[in-house]
Design an enzyme around this catalytic site. Structure first.
Site, short mmCIF file in Angstrom:
data_model
loop_
_atom_site.label_atom_id
_atom_site.label_comp_id
_atom_site.label_asym_id
_atom_site.label_seq_id
_atom_site.Cartn_x
_atom_site.Cartn_y
_atom_site.Cartn_z
CE1 TYR A 38 1.83 3.32 11.47
CE2 TYR A 38 -0.34 2.99 12.44
CZ TYR A 38 0.47 3.12 11.33
OH TYR A 38 -0.09 3.04 10.08
NE ARG A 54 -0.14 11.99 1.27
CZ ARG A 54 -0.35 11.25 2.35
NH1 ARG A 54 -0.57 11.81 3.53
NH2 ARG A 54 -0.34 9.92 2.26
CE LYS A 91 2.34 2.88 7.68
NZ LYS A 91 0.88 2.72 7.75
CD GLU A 146 2.95 4.30 4.83
OE1 GLU A 146 2.23 5.13 5.43
OE2 GLU A 146 2.53 3.19 4.45
CG ASP A 147 3.48 8.58 4.60
OD1 ASP A 147 2.27 8.41 4.40
OD2 ASP A 147 3.96 8.63 5.76
CG ASP A 206 -0.73 1.23 4.69
OD1 ASP A 206 -1.66 0.41 4.70
OD2 ASP A 206 -0.42 1.91 5.68
CG ASP A 207 -0.09 6.40 2.13
OD1 ASP A 207 -0.19 6.55 3.35
OD2 ASP A 207 0.99 6.34 1.53
CG ASN A 267 -3.16 9.54 11.77
OD1 ASN A 267 -3.67 9.60 12.87
ND2 ASN A 267 -3.29 8.49 10.97
#
Length: 602
Positions: free
Chosen positions: A125, A178, A196, A268-269, A291-292, A431
């Protein structure tokens, strides 16, 4: 002379090979009767136990002699895996080793990560996953995920039927718009979806055969990737507008048609505008989660609840400054506002002490193009772009960074926070580690060790004047595995925002008092598996109690119900169960046929 010696051999090898093999083969009727499972099935990572196969299993599965005669326990194999892991000279090398282990010995792989989570988490991760995404094409080995390109529009169901496992219950999907602080990473973002899903199993104990990582490859605007000969994605500019949204719509519809309406879909992202748009569009139609926004929001709110417990200052009396107004900041700020509303504050009161800054400065009514989720935080004040000026004016006691800009919380910023408050709280959430707004060492040093700290990336302990400080990690891995566990186990119909408040409070409660006394805001990563289970149980209870589950009747013991659905990390018997039957009585003898009568002779 030499030629004459070779003539018999030449005559022999000139015959057709099949004819030659037939001449030398010997038919063995006894061996011809034995049915053997395919070696490829036995050695499949899902079933393979390596040297942990017992002699009996090896003999009955037809693999005796295909490996050394020694038999190892799982603990023996864990020791071997640990030695191999540590022998690698770099984090990417360790990631590559673990990927190979996953392909060969899936159960051993997940147990290794679970039992070595503090050491393995930074490898599978953040922060190493950032390097994995950046070099995805270079290190691509085999397909263990589903790529859906814009060219597959109209055929997504066909692709889903090609998936390697039946019974999919959860999907993690990204379009790479992103990724972390790396920006548009196109198809390389598959590394994030895989990361994930690894934690779904290692921390949430969700069976890996029920998980499907997906990348929607709609091209990329990253010129470095388009010019990279090893890039694995579609070499086209990123598709936007109606065609892009139709692809996402088709994906959502295909997922529930193939796997059922309770399929958990984790976004995600996605770039912030798309993430917000799809969350608003799908939240109450599908069992989906971003999740973001929601995962980060739940994690951030848990930290604030523990700041309240440590300082004694109520959240409603605390001033918050979010630097950055993307998915993470908006998710945390809205979760915080929801918590304050639950406590009885009207919207205006709940949001008055929450400030957001973007590239144009503090979010005000004069700010251009404010994000939809950020409008409730707009203030009637003069525009301010300088961070130091904002700190001096607002004097926030909680500072959250979600900018992707390394070092923006410099010495002056941190000393100002320490000057204004006895126990300032600072959260550099960006991150990977190289993009963090400040390091743990800087935060503790410039606040004389008084800071309440939580970072998105891991940092080593800090020693100041002989006192050791262990930085807490505000990592979504403390929330999303438990969220997925609950959604899958309870077969959630949809996930309203209220469920994430339940998650936040459960995560906050999971931090032991002795850690709070030391100023640590989160439970240690080594307890992430236990935290995920507790979060899963608490959220499942909420889903059952509020009619959000498709399961009826409600289980009498929700904790036991969740536990019964968990993946087992130990090897078990690889052979089908056998049992004894009673001896059957002898079958009755067939009655002899009557002989035909002879005709009388005259």
């Amino acid at each position: 002379m030499e030629f004459r010696r070779m003539q018999p051999l030449l005559r022999l090898t000139s015959r057709p090979l099949l004819s030659f093999c037939r001449q030398i083969s010997v038919y063995d009727d006894e061996m011809d009767q034995i049915m053997r499972p395919s070696w490829h099935v036995v050695m499949n990572g899902k079933y393979n136990k390596g040297l942990a196969f017992t002699v009996n299993e090896r003999q009955r599965l037809g693999i005796m002699g295909l490996m050394p005669c020694s038999v190892r326990t799982m603990d023996d194999q864990m020791n071997a895996a640990h030695a191999n892991f540590e022998a690698r000279p770099s984090d990417i090398g360790r990631f590559t080793y673990l990927s190979a282990l996953h392909n060969r010995h899936r159960r051993l792989y997940y147990r290794f990560i679970k039992e070595n989570i503090e050491r393995a988490l930074p490898i599978v991760y953040t922060p190493t996953v950032g390097d994995v995404v950046s070099t995805y094409g270079l290190n691509f080995q085999q397909a263990i995920s589903l790529f859906i390109s814009i060219h597959d529009k109209g055929h997504i169901r066909d692709l889903m039927h090609n998936w390697v496992d039946e019974g999919v219950k959860a999907i993690c999907v990204t379009d790479g718009g992103r990724v972390l602080g790396l920006g548009d990473m196109g198809a390389n973002a598959m590394g994030i979806s895989l990361g994930k899903m690894i934690l779904y199993t290692a921390l949430g104990s969700i069976p890996p055969s029920t998980l499907m990582p997906v990348c929607l490859d709609v091209g990329t605007d990253n010129q470095a990737l388009l010019q990279d000969p090893l890039y694995v994605g579609a070499r086209i500019p990123r598709v936007t507008g109606p065609e892009y949204e139709e692809l996402v719509d088709e994906f959502m519809q295909s997922a529930v048609k193939c796997f059922g309406h309770s399929t958990f879909i984790h976004f995600e992202d996605f770039a912030t505008p798309n993430a917000l748009k799809f969350l608003d569009k799908y939240q109450h139609k599908y069992c989906c989660f971003n999740d973001d926004i929601q995962g980060t929001g739940a994690t951030g709110l848990a930290a604030f609840i523990n700041v309240e417990r440590i300082t004694g200052r109520k959240l409603e009396d605390t001033t918050f400054l979010f630097v950055g107004a993307g998915s993470a900041a908006l998710g945390i700020a809205n979760m915080l506002a929801m918590e304050l509303e639950v406590r009885g504050l009207p919207v205006e009161e709940a949001t008055k002490n929450i400030y957001l800054m973007d590239l144009n400065g503090v979010l005000t009514y004069e700010s251009p193009n404010p994000p939809e989720l950020g409008k409730i935080f707009m203030k009637r004040m003069e525009p301010m772009k300088d961070l130091m000026a904002v700190l001096e004016k607002l004097k926030p006691s909680v500072l959250v960074g979600a900018t992707g800009v390394a070092g923006i919380f410099n010495e002056e910023v941190l000393k100002t926070m320490a000057k204004n408050h006895e126990r300032p709280a600072v959260f550099p959430l960006s991150n990977p580690t190289s993009n963090s707004e400040c390091t743990a060492e800087q935060a503790f040093t410039h606040t004389e060790g008084r800071v309440l700290f939580g970072s998105g990336s891991p940092f080593p302990p800090v020693v100041i004047n002989g006192k050791r400080y262990v930085p807490a990690q505000a990592n979504n891995c403390l929330t999303f595995p438990g969220i997925a566990l609950a959604a899958i186990t309870a077969k959630a119909r949809y996930l309203p925002n209220a469920v994430f408040s339940v998650v936040s409070h459960e995560l906050a409660r999971s931090t032991p008092q002795e850690l709070l006394d030391e100023g640590t805001l989160f439970p240690p990563i080594k307890d992430a598996n236990t935290v995920a289970f507790n979060v899963g149980v608490a959220m499942s209870q909420y889903l059952f109690d509020n009619g959000l589950s498709s399961i009826y009747p409600k289980p009498d013991d929700v904790c036991a119900f969740v536990k019964s659905r968990l993946y087992k990390f130990e090897y078990r018997n690889s052979l089908p169960t056998t049992w004894k039957y009673p001896k059957e009585p002898p079958a009755p003898k067939a009655r002899p046929k009557p002989r035909p009568k002879k005709k009388a002779t005259k």
